[in-house]
Design an enzyme around this catalytic site. Structure first.
Site, PDB file in Angstrom:
ATOM      1  N   GLY A 243       7.683  -2.547   0.715  1.00  0.00           N
ATOM      2  CA  GLY A 243       7.432  -2.942   2.093  1.00  0.00           C
ATOM      3  C   GLY A 243       7.005  -1.841   3.043  1.00  0.00           C
ATOM      4  O   GLY A 243       6.684  -2.133   4.201  1.00  0.00           O
ATOM      5  N   PRO A 279       7.518   0.210  -4.081  1.00  0.00           N
ATOM      6  CA  PRO A 279       6.342   0.252  -3.212  1.00  0.00           C
ATOM      7  C   PRO A 279       5.102  -0.292  -3.913  1.00  0.00           C
ATOM      8  O   PRO A 279       4.927  -0.100  -5.112  1.00  0.00           O
ATOM      9  CB  PRO A 279       6.176   1.753  -2.942  1.00  0.00           C
ATOM     10  CG  PRO A 279       6.765   2.431  -4.130  1.00  0.00           C
ATOM     11  CD  PRO A 279       7.873   1.534  -4.623  1.00  0.00           C
ATOM     12  N   GLY A 280       4.281  -0.983  -3.178  1.00  0.00           N
ATOM     13  CA  GLY A 280       3.012  -1.473  -3.708  1.00  0.00           C
ATOM     14  C   GLY A 280       1.898  -0.988  -2.792  1.00  0.00           C
ATOM     15  O   GLY A 280       1.223   0.010  -3.047  1.00  0.00           O
ATOM     16  N   ARG A 281       1.780  -1.686  -1.669  1.00  0.00           N
ATOM     17  CA  ARG A 281       0.741  -1.390  -0.689  1.00  0.00           C
ATOM     18  C   ARG A 281       0.640   0.104  -0.364  1.00  0.00           C
ATOM     19  O   ARG A 281      -0.452   0.658  -0.260  1.00  0.00           O
ATOM     20  CB  ARG A 281       1.064  -2.159   0.586  1.00  0.00           C
ATOM     21  CG  ARG A 281      -0.002  -2.097   1.659  1.00  0.00           C
ATOM     22  CD  ARG A 281       0.536  -2.700   2.969  1.00  0.00           C
ATOM     23  NE  ARG A 281       1.208  -3.971   2.777  1.00  0.00           N
ATOM     24  CZ  ARG A 281       0.630  -5.169   2.892  1.00  0.00           C
ATOM     25  NH1 ARG A 281      -0.632  -5.249   3.231  1.00  0.00           N
ATOM     26  NH2 ARG A 281       1.321  -6.280   2.689  1.00  0.00           N
ATOM     27  N   ARG A 317      -7.226 -11.174   2.549  1.00  0.00           N
ATOM     28  CA  ARG A 317      -6.292 -10.813   3.622  1.00  0.00           C
ATOM     29  C   ARG A 317      -6.790 -11.143   5.035  1.00  0.00           C
ATOM     30  O   ARG A 317      -6.025 -11.656   5.841  1.00  0.00           O
ATOM     31  CB  ARG A 317      -5.891  -9.334   3.526  1.00  0.00           C
ATOM     32  CG  ARG A 317      -5.122  -9.006   2.227  1.00  0.00           C
ATOM     33  CD  ARG A 317      -4.538  -7.608   2.241  1.00  0.00           C
ATOM     34  NE  ARG A 317      -3.440  -7.503   3.165  1.00  0.00           N
ATOM     35  CZ  ARG A 317      -3.506  -7.018   4.384  1.00  0.00           C
ATOM     36  NH1 ARG A 317      -4.637  -6.513   4.832  1.00  0.00           N
ATOM     37  NH2 ARG A 317      -2.460  -7.014   5.161  1.00  0.00           N
ATOM     38  N   TYR A 321      -4.205 -13.693   6.574  1.00  0.00           N
ATOM     39  CA  TYR A 321      -3.231 -13.154   7.544  1.00  0.00           C
ATOM     40  C   TYR A 321      -3.876 -12.708   8.841  1.00  0.00           C
ATOM     41  O   TYR A 321      -3.218 -12.043   9.640  1.00  0.00           O
ATOM     42  CB  TYR A 321      -2.519 -11.916   6.967  1.00  0.00           C
ATOM     43  CG  TYR A 321      -1.982 -12.020   5.571  1.00  0.00           C
ATOM     44  CD1 TYR A 321      -0.999 -12.952   5.239  1.00  0.00           C
ATOM     45  CD2 TYR A 321      -2.421 -11.140   4.576  1.00  0.00           C
ATOM     46  CE1 TYR A 321      -0.490 -13.006   3.949  1.00  0.00           C
ATOM     47  CE2 TYR A 321      -1.901 -11.194   3.290  1.00  0.00           C
ATOM     48  CZ  TYR A 321      -0.947 -12.129   2.982  1.00  0.00           C
ATOM     49  OH  TYR A 321      -0.440 -12.172   1.715  1.00  0.00           O
ATOM     50  N   CYS A 346     -18.214 -21.167   2.271  1.00  0.00           N
ATOM     51  CA  CYS A 346     -18.366 -22.299   3.186  1.00  0.00           C
ATOM     52  C   CYS A 346     -17.067 -22.577   3.943  1.00  0.00           C
ATOM     53  O   CYS A 346     -16.454 -23.631   3.773  1.00  0.00           O
ATOM     54  CB  CYS A 346     -18.831 -23.514   2.401  1.00  0.00           C
ATOM     55  SG  CYS A 346     -20.265 -23.127   1.403  1.00  0.00           S
ATOM     56  N   GLU A 347     -16.620 -21.608   4.722  1.00  0.00           N
ATOM     57  CA  GLU A 347     -15.412 -21.721   5.553  1.00  0.00           C
ATOM     58  C   GLU A 347     -15.617 -20.806   6.756  1.00  0.00           C
ATOM     59  O   GLU A 347     -16.059 -19.673   6.593  1.00  0.00           O
ATOM     60  CB  GLU A 347     -14.167 -21.183   4.815  1.00  0.00           C
ATOM     61  CG  GLU A 347     -13.875 -21.779   3.483  1.00  0.00           C
ATOM     62  CD  GLU A 347     -12.725 -22.784   3.501  1.00  0.00           C
ATOM     63  OE1 GLU A 347     -12.087 -22.944   4.556  1.00  0.00           O
ATOM     64  OE2 GLU A 347     -12.509 -23.395   2.447  1.00  0.00           O
ATOM     65  N   TYR A 375      -3.460  -5.882  -2.651  1.00  0.00           N
ATOM     66  CA  TYR A 375      -3.651  -7.296  -2.324  1.00  0.00           C
ATOM     67  C   TYR A 375      -5.132  -7.597  -2.070  1.00  0.00           C
ATOM     68  O   TYR A 375      -5.482  -8.418  -1.237  1.00  0.00           O
ATOM     69  CB  TYR A 375      -2.767  -7.709  -1.134  1.00  0.00           C
ATOM     70  CG  TYR A 375      -1.318  -7.325  -1.382  1.00  0.00           C
ATOM     71  CD1 TYR A 375      -0.556  -8.044  -2.296  1.00  0.00           C
ATOM     72  CD2 TYR A 375      -0.745  -6.222  -0.757  1.00  0.00           C
ATOM     73  CE1 TYR A 375       0.755  -7.664  -2.570  1.00  0.00           C
ATOM     74  CE2 TYR A 375       0.565  -5.843  -1.030  1.00  0.00           C
ATOM     75  CZ  TYR A 375       1.312  -6.571  -1.937  1.00  0.00           C
ATOM     76  OH  TYR A 375       2.601  -6.204  -2.213  1.00  0.00           O
TER      77      TYR A 375
HETATM   78  C1  LIG Z   1       5.665  -7.779  -2.732  1.00  0.00           C
HETATM   79  C2  LIG Z   1       6.922  -7.128  -3.140  1.00  0.00           C
HETATM   80  C3  LIG Z   1       7.022  -5.728  -3.167  1.00  0.00           C
HETATM   81  C4  LIG Z   1       5.911  -4.822  -2.706  1.00  0.00           C
HETATM   82  O1  LIG Z   1       5.679  -4.919  -1.338  1.00  0.00           O
HETATM   83  P1  LIG Z   1       4.716  -3.840  -0.627  1.00  0.00           P
HETATM   84  O2  LIG Z   1       4.689  -4.274   0.773  1.00  0.00           O
HETATM   85  O3  LIG Z   1       3.397  -3.930  -1.293  1.00  0.00           O
HETATM   86  O4  LIG Z   1       5.354  -2.507  -0.804  1.00  0.00           O
HETATM   87  C5  LIG Z   1       8.187  -5.172  -3.630  1.00  0.00           C
HETATM   88  N1  LIG Z   1       9.226  -5.942  -4.029  1.00  0.00           N
HETATM   89  C6  LIG Z   1       9.175  -7.293  -4.006  1.00  0.00           C
HETATM   90  C7  LIG Z   1      10.342  -8.066  -4.471  1.00  0.00           C
HETATM   91  C8  LIG Z   1       8.020  -7.921  -3.567  1.00  0.00           C
HETATM   92  O5  LIG Z   1       7.980  -9.255  -3.529  1.00  0.00           O
END
Ligand SMILES: *Cc1c(COP(=O)(O)O)cnc(C)c1O
Length: 416
Positions: A243, A279-281, A317, A321, A346-347, A375
């Site tokens: 997150g 972490p992802g994003r 995205r 969002y 077409c949106e 994402y």
């Molecule tokens: C989506 C998700 C993440 C990654 O979130 P980021 O905002 O990309 O860091 C980590 N843990 C869980 C359980 C998630 O659903």
């Protein structure tokens, strides 16, 4: 290079990703096209690693943000584990060489086959999201004669102050369980021969830029871990989720990983737990760009439209969002016009940017949509029967295709 985001910027009027011209890649691979910078991914990973080095956490990369096997491979080399939400993601992580003992399995709707798949592979733990799921995992473990390591995903009930679609830690959310239910689930797991409580998990949302939210959540979850301890349930892993937000605007500073470390480390030290981060994003978001070609300039009495060959099916995205993504011309130039950048779908929601300052551009020229590493491709679809784009990884002065562009035949291959 005049960096726009780390390792991506203009040099002598041309957009470079590390040492490679974006235009060169696009001419060879075609558009629309995702391009990732290896160095940007490495640097973002190391920032987190460095900030938390005192407690040596498991950094379990959230595979849903970017699940390309070659991206996962490079993260594996850095020492990352994987946070997954499906058998498909576990399969990808294992294919990339990530050890099962570094893989977590989360998600509110795990199917029986998926639980079996994960148990067979011997993953680190299941992040369990409901009582029903706990029983299902127990049943599958019993059938296979295995013990399932589990963590309960709890809802600390803090407001992450982010987009409602990506806020996940509130009482009203479908994710996790309240503390009372969690206690019940841990008691139940403790009594079971086929379940072993090893961790606790929370993930309060995505794109969080206010660190106090993490402190509040960690504080609450710490109290719960103490309560569990007093009931003879020892928690080994304190999984604080992902997150951590990024800056989608080049002129803004991202919140620092160091600040997150200061919010979390005291709690895990006190509990003597191993910290897990998901972490992802933060790792891949700003390491990727979507390169797209200007197909048509369309001037209406109200607006100048730049119609590009990428659509909301390629990068969802903005339409999903209303997310802001920075956009620049690949060939820099004086920003003389205000253009609205739209895709071919077409949106009316197929819109990447409204009234953006850009150079006068000719049809056939290229644009870069930034912060597309997370994402981006993973949310791409074939809507409007459009083959999904190619993905390229830049490494210094060279680049390689890490996923080929889909073909028209791919679109219908499952229909025969
Ligand atoms: C989506 C998700 C993440 C990654 O979130 P980021 O905002 O990309 O860091 C980590 N843990 C869980 C359980 C998630 O659903």
């Amino acid at each position: 290079m005049r960096e726009i985001f780390p390792f991506i910027g203009h040099k002598e009027g041309e957009l470079f990703i590390e040492g490679v011209r974006a235009e060169e890649i696009a001419r060879e691979v075609g558009t629309p096209l995702y391009v990732y910078s290896r160095k940007a991914i490495e640097e973002a990973y190391r920032e987190i690693e460095e900030a938390f080095k005192e407690v040596n956490p498991l950094i379990a990369f959230a595979v849903k943000s970017n699940s390309n096997v070659h991206v996962l491979k490079l993260l594996k080399e850095l020492g990352a584990g994987a946070d997954t939400v499906s058998a498909g993601e576990i399969y990808r992580a294992i294919t990339a060489g990530i050890e099962p003992k570094k893989i977590l399995f989360a998600g509110v709707g795990k199917r029986e086959e998926e639980i079996e798949f994960a148990l067979d592979r011997g993953i680190l733990m299941f992040n369990v999201e409901s009582e029903g799921e706990l029983y299902k995992i127990e049943e599958v473990a019993k059938r296979l004669g295995k013990v399932a390591p589990i963590a309960v995903r709890v809802n600390p009930e803090v407001d992450p102050k982010t987009h409602p679609y990506i806020a996940t830690g509130l009482k009203s959310s479908k994710f996790g369980v309240d503390f009372g239910t969690a206690l019940k689930m841990y008691e139940r797991a403790k009594e079971s021969k086929y379940l072993k409580p090893v961790g606790i998990h929370f993930h309060i949302g995505s794109q969080i830029t206010d660190i106090s939210v993490f402190s509040q959540a960690a504080q609450k979850v710490k109290e719960l871990v103490k309560e569990l301890g007093s009931r003879g349930i020892e928690i080994e892993y304190f999984d604080a989720g992902g997150g951590l937000g990024i800056n989608y605007r080049p002129d803004e500073k991202p919140v620092s990983a160091g600040e997150l470390a200061r919010a979390l480390i005291p709690h895990v030290k006190e509990l003597k737990c191993r910290l897990i981060l998901e972490p992802g994003r933060r790792i891949v978001g700003n390491a990727g760009v979507l390169i797209t070609e200007l197909l048509y300039r369309k001037e209406t009495p109200e607006k100048l439209f730049y119609i590009v060959d990428a659509g909301m099916n390629d990068l969802a995205r903005p339409s999903l969002y209303k997310a802001y993504h920075h956009i620049e011309a690949v060939r820099g130039g004086e920003k003389k016009v205000k253009a609205t950048i739209v895709g071919p779908i077409c949106e009316s929601g197929d819109l990447f940017g409204e009234g953006r300052e850009l150079p006068e551009m000719k049809e056939g020229e290229l644009l870069a949509i930034f912060s597309a590493g997370a994402y981006g491709f993973t949310m791409a679809s074939n809507y409007n029967s459009r083959p999904r784009p190619a993905e390229v990884l830049v490494e210094g002065d060279s680049f390689r295709v890490i996923r080929q562009r889909e073909t028209l035949a791919d679109l219908i291959s499952r229909e025969f």
